[in-house]
Design a protein around this motif. Structure first.
Motif, PDB file in Angstrom:
ATOM      1  N   LYS A 151     -17.571  -6.249   4.758  1.00  0.00           N
ATOM      2  CA  LYS A 151     -17.726  -4.834   4.409  1.00  0.00           C
ATOM      3  C   LYS A 151     -18.182  -4.632   2.970  1.00  0.00           C
ATOM      4  CE  LYS A 151     -13.520  -3.764   5.596  1.00  0.00           C
ATOM      5  NZ  LYS A 151     -12.298  -2.975   5.853  1.00  0.00           N
ATOM      6  N   GLY A 152     -17.875  -5.587   2.115  1.00  0.00           N
ATOM      7  CA  GLY A 152     -18.193  -5.436   0.704  1.00  0.00           C
ATOM      8  C   GLY A 152     -19.677  -5.354   0.401  1.00  0.00           C
ATOM      9  N   HIS A 153     -20.489  -6.025   1.209  1.00  0.00           N
ATOM     10  CA  HIS A 153     -21.923  -6.064   0.916  1.00  0.00           C
ATOM     11  C   HIS A 153     -22.802  -5.707   2.117  1.00  0.00           C
ATOM     12  CE1 HIS A 153     -21.627  -7.691  -3.198  1.00  0.00           C
ATOM     13  NE2 HIS A 153     -20.450  -8.088  -2.748  1.00  0.00           N
ATOM     14  N   ALA A 154     -22.216  -5.513   3.280  1.00  0.00           N
ATOM     15  CA  ALA A 154     -23.003  -5.188   4.477  1.00  0.00           C
ATOM     16  C   ALA A 154     -23.916  -3.972   4.306  1.00  0.00           C
ATOM     17  CB  ALA A 154     -22.085  -5.008   5.687  1.00  0.00           C
ATOM     18  N   PRO A 155     -23.481  -2.903   3.607  1.00  0.00           N
ATOM     19  CA  PRO A 155     -24.369  -1.746   3.467  1.00  0.00           C
ATOM     20  C   PRO A 155     -25.689  -2.053   2.748  1.00  0.00           C
ATOM     21  CG  PRO A 155     -22.112  -1.115   2.991  1.00  0.00           C
ATOM     22  CD  PRO A 155     -22.138  -2.622   3.097  1.00  0.00           C
ATOM     23  N   THR A 156     -25.766  -3.196   2.060  1.00  0.00           N
ATOM     24  CA  THR A 156     -27.025  -3.606   1.429  1.00  0.00           C
ATOM     25  C   THR A 156     -28.126  -3.732   2.477  1.00  0.00           C
ATOM     26  OG1 THR A 156     -25.829  -4.738  -0.334  1.00  0.00           O
ATOM     27  CG2 THR A 156     -28.103  -5.439   0.042  1.00  0.00           C
ATOM     28  N   ASP A 157     -27.730  -4.003   3.720  1.00  0.00           N
ATOM     29  CA  ASP A 157     -28.666  -4.153   4.846  1.00  0.00           C
ATOM     30  C   ASP A 157     -29.610  -5.329   4.614  1.00  0.00           C
ATOM     31  OD1 ASP A 157     -30.218  -3.909   7.119  1.00  0.00           O
ATOM     32  OD2 ASP A 157     -30.679  -1.793   6.816  1.00  0.00           O
ATOM     33  N   TYR A 158     -29.016  -6.513   4.690  1.00  0.00           N
ATOM     34  CA  TYR A 158     -29.772  -7.739   4.439  1.00  0.00           C
ATOM     35  C   TYR A 158     -30.929  -7.926   5.419  1.00  0.00           C
ATOM     36  CZ  TYR A 158     -26.188  -9.198   1.116  1.00  0.00           C
ATOM     37  OH  TYR A 158     -25.348  -9.285   0.041  1.00  0.00           O
ATOM     38  N   ALA A 159     -30.791  -7.452   6.651  1.00  0.00           N
ATOM     39  CA  ALA A 159     -31.889  -7.563   7.615  1.00  0.00           C
ATOM     40  C   ALA A 159     -33.108  -6.783   7.116  1.00  0.00           C
ATOM     41  CB  ALA A 159     -31.449  -7.064   8.986  1.00  0.00           C
ATOM     42  N   LYS A 160     -32.874  -5.613   6.579  1.00  0.00           N
ATOM     43  CA  LYS A 160     -33.969  -4.812   6.030  1.00  0.00           C
ATOM     44  C   LYS A 160     -34.524  -5.470   4.770  1.00  0.00           C
ATOM     45  CE  LYS A 160     -35.270  -0.121   4.863  1.00  0.00           C
ATOM     46  NZ  LYS A 160     -34.901   1.284   5.024  1.00  0.00           N
ATOM     47  N   TRP A 161     -33.640  -6.013   3.939  1.00  0.00           N
ATOM     48  CA  TRP A 161     -34.061  -6.634   2.684  1.00  0.00           C
ATOM     49  C   TRP A 161     -35.034  -7.782   2.932  1.00  0.00           C
ATOM     50  CZ3 TRP A 161     -33.487 -11.507   0.426  1.00  0.00           C
ATOM     51  CH2 TRP A 161     -33.815 -11.572  -0.940  1.00  0.00           C
ATOM     52  N   ARG A 162     -34.825  -8.524   4.014  1.00  0.00           N
ATOM     53  CA  ARG A 162     -35.678  -9.687   4.308  1.00  0.00           C
ATOM     54  C   ARG A 162     -37.162  -9.335   4.284  1.00  0.00           C
ATOM     55  NH1 ARG A 162     -32.965 -14.210   6.702  1.00  0.00           N
ATOM     56  NH2 ARG A 162     -34.992 -14.967   7.368  1.00  0.00           N
ATOM     57  N   THR A 163     -37.498  -8.158   4.787  1.00  0.00           N
ATOM     58  CA  THR A 163     -38.919  -7.785   4.903  1.00  0.00           C
ATOM     59  C   THR A 163     -39.325  -6.656   3.955  1.00  0.00           C
ATOM     60  OG1 THR A 163     -38.417  -6.266   6.715  1.00  0.00           O
ATOM     61  CG2 THR A 163     -39.035  -8.528   7.316  1.00  0.00           C
ATOM     62  N   ALA A 164     -38.389  -6.150   3.198  1.00  0.00           N
ATOM     63  CA  ALA A 164     -38.684  -5.013   2.306  1.00  0.00           C
ATOM     64  C   ALA A 164     -39.659  -5.425   1.203  1.00  0.00           C
ATOM     65  CB  ALA A 164     -37.398  -4.478   1.693  1.00  0.00           C
ATOM     66  N   THR A 165     -40.541  -4.512   0.890  1.00  0.00           N
ATOM     67  CA  THR A 165     -41.481  -4.723  -0.217  1.00  0.00           C
ATOM     68  C   THR A 165     -41.343  -3.635  -1.280  1.00  0.00           C
ATOM     69  OG1 THR A 165     -43.208  -3.522   0.980  1.00  0.00           O
ATOM     70  CG2 THR A 165     -43.172  -5.939   1.222  1.00  0.00           C
ATOM     71  N   VAL A 166     -40.592  -2.593  -0.950  1.00  0.00           N
ATOM     72  CA  VAL A 166     -40.322  -1.508  -1.903  1.00  0.00           C
ATOM     73  C   VAL A 166     -38.821  -1.240  -1.892  1.00  0.00           C
ATOM     74  CG1 VAL A 166     -42.603  -0.443  -1.663  1.00  0.00           C
ATOM     75  CG2 VAL A 166     -40.732   0.286  -0.167  1.00  0.00           C
ATOM     76  N   PRO A 167     -38.292  -0.675  -2.980  1.00  0.00           N
ATOM     77  CA  PRO A 167     -36.867  -0.344  -2.993  1.00  0.00           C
ATOM     78  C   PRO A 167     -36.527   0.615  -1.852  1.00  0.00           C
ATOM     79  CG  PRO A 167     -37.777  -0.193  -5.196  1.00  0.00           C
ATOM     80  CD  PRO A 167     -38.938  -0.369  -4.258  1.00  0.00           C
ATOM     81  N   TYR A 168     -35.340   0.449  -1.295  1.00  0.00           N
ATOM     82  CA  TYR A 168     -34.914   1.348  -0.221  1.00  0.00           C
ATOM     83  C   TYR A 168     -33.499   1.837  -0.498  1.00  0.00           C
ATOM     84  CZ  TYR A 168     -32.706  -2.908   1.635  1.00  0.00           C
ATOM     85  OH  TYR A 168     -31.974  -4.060   1.783  1.00  0.00           O
ATOM     86  N   ARG A 169     -33.267   3.041  -0.015  1.00  0.00           N
ATOM     87  CA  ARG A 169     -31.979   3.707  -0.259  1.00  0.00           C
ATOM     88  C   ARG A 169     -30.973   3.309   0.822  1.00  0.00           C
ATOM     89  NH1 ARG A 169     -31.458  10.005  -2.016  1.00  0.00           N
ATOM     90  NH2 ARG A 169     -29.260   9.905  -2.548  1.00  0.00           N
ATOM     91  N   VAL A 170     -29.734   3.093   0.398  1.00  0.00           N
ATOM     92  CA  VAL A 170     -28.654   2.854   1.346  1.00  0.00           C
ATOM     93  C   VAL A 170     -27.562   3.880   1.084  1.00  0.00           C
ATOM     94  CG1 VAL A 170     -29.129   0.391   1.678  1.00  0.00           C
ATOM     95  CG2 VAL A 170     -27.567   1.097  -0.139  1.00  0.00           C
ATOM     96  N   ALA A 171     -26.736   4.079   2.084  1.00  0.00           N
ATOM     97  CA  ALA A 171     -25.647   5.050   1.970  1.00  0.00           C
ATOM     98  C   ALA A 171     -24.344   4.334   1.634  1.00  0.00           C
ATOM     99  CB  ALA A 171     -25.495   5.807   3.293  1.00  0.00           C
ATOM    100  N   TRP A 172     -23.491   5.057   0.909  1.00  0.00           N
ATOM    101  CA  TRP A 172     -22.161   4.547   0.624  1.00  0.00           C
ATOM    102  C   TRP A 172     -21.416   4.333   1.935  1.00  0.00           C
ATOM    103  CZ3 TRP A 172     -17.487   6.540   2.122  1.00  0.00           C
ATOM    104  CH2 TRP A 172     -16.362   5.890   1.599  1.00  0.00           C
ATOM    105  N   GLN A 173     -20.645   3.275   1.980  1.00  0.00           N
ATOM    106  CA  GLN A 173     -19.727   3.008   3.092  1.00  0.00           C
ATOM    107  C   GLN A 173     -18.418   2.498   2.495  1.00  0.00           C
ATOM    108  OE1 GLN A 173     -21.351   0.553   6.269  1.00  0.00           O
ATOM    109  NE2 GLN A 173     -23.388   1.401   5.937  1.00  0.00           N
ATOM    110  N   PRO A 174     -17.321   2.647   3.237  1.00  0.00           N
ATOM    111  CA  PRO A 174     -16.031   2.182   2.711  1.00  0.00           C
ATOM    112  C   PRO A 174     -16.075   0.708   2.299  1.00  0.00           C
ATOM    113  CG  PRO A 174     -15.707   3.421   4.725  1.00  0.00           C
ATOM    114  CD  PRO A 174     -17.193   3.246   4.562  1.00  0.00           C
ATOM    115  N   ASP A 175     -15.461   0.422   1.175  1.00  0.00           N
ATOM    116  CA  ASP A 175     -15.311  -0.930   0.635  1.00  0.00           C
ATOM    117  C   ASP A 175     -16.614  -1.551   0.127  1.00  0.00           C
ATOM    118  OD1 ASP A 175     -12.505  -1.001   1.032  1.00  0.00           O
ATOM    119  OD2 ASP A 175     -12.838  -1.440   3.147  1.00  0.00           O
ATOM    120  N   PHE A 176     -17.659  -0.761  -0.021  1.00  0.00           N
ATOM    121  CA  PHE A 176     -18.935  -1.251  -0.541  1.00  0.00           C
ATOM    122  C   PHE A 176     -18.747  -1.612  -2.008  1.00  0.00           C
ATOM    123  CE2 PHE A 176     -23.696   0.033  -1.154  1.00  0.00           C
ATOM    124  CZ  PHE A 176     -24.092  -1.291  -0.997  1.00  0.00           C
ATOM    125  N   GLU A 177     -19.134  -2.814  -2.375  1.00  0.00           N
ATOM    126  CA  GLU A 177     -18.971  -3.271  -3.760  1.00  0.00           C
ATOM    127  C   GLU A 177     -20.148  -4.137  -4.209  1.00  0.00           C
ATOM    128  OE1 GLU A 177     -15.371  -5.537  -4.154  1.00  0.00           O
ATOM    129  OE2 GLU A 177     -15.942  -6.949  -2.605  1.00  0.00           O
TER     130      GLU A 177
END
Length: 187
Positions: free
Chosen positions: A63-89
């Motif tokens: 839960k601490g890093h899941a909101p980063t959305d690593y699946a999206k990060w793999r192919t991202a070429t531009v910064p993307y917005r994520v939403a706060w989720q409980p226990d995000f650190e």
């Protein structure tokens, strides 16, 4: 390699001095004490696919890093917005005038979580950088995490501080802060 320059360029391109945003640096980890550090995102992804790197704390605190959305990060070429989720650190880069860490949370537990909640309450954008990454290297457990694991009193005090923090958020941000309390109670 090159993270400092990449961060400086991102800060300028995203006009960070003029907006409330937290730049998230995705975190990974290795279980090896020696590691040839990847020189690029492509190298990191290869190491991730081979199993010599993992997304940070996926096996103990996803839960601490899941909101980063690593699946999206793999192919991202531009910064993307994520939403706060409980226990995000996540690990973030923010302006100097951002809210400070809450001094109640020293030692182990809730320092980064409470900071991200405060940033979210103040409507900071949480932006994941597509070409930034950091790697956590293994080390012996800290004295503070050992206290957390072994002391019911430590955990009880931390819980009281969390509740006090939620009350403070409610006083400062009113109804907008209810999402934090609701999320905490549904866990």
């Amino acid at each position: 390699y090159g993270l400092y320059d990449y961060l400086r360029n991102s800060i300028q391109q995203l006009e960070l001095p003029q907006r409330k945003a937290a730049l998230i640096v995705p975190a990974f980890e290795t279980l090896h004490y020696r590691l040839t550090f990847p020189k690029s995102k492509a190298e990191l992804l290869s190491m991730l696919d081979m199993g010599s790197l993992y997304t940070f704390r996926y096996h103990v605190w996803p839960k601490g890093h899941a909101p980063t959305d690593y699946a999206k990060w793999r192919t991202a070429t531009v910064p993307y917005r994520v939403a706060w989720q409980p226990d995000f650190e996540p690990y973030v880069v923010v302006r100097r005038d951002c809210p400070k860490y809450d001094q109640r949370f020293v030692g182990f537990g809730w320092n980064k979580v409470s900071h991200i909640m405060e940033l979210d309450a103040q409507e900071y954008e949480l932006l994941v950088l597509p070409n930034a990454f950091m790697i956590h290297m293994p080390h012996a457990p800290s004295f503070d995490i050992s206290k957390f694991r072994l002391s019911a009193g430590y955990r009880s005090c931390l819980q009281m501080l969390r509740e006090e923090f939620h009350q403070d958020l409610s006083r400062r941000y009113g109804a907008a802060a209810l999402k934090y309390l609701t999320a905490e109670r549904s866990l």
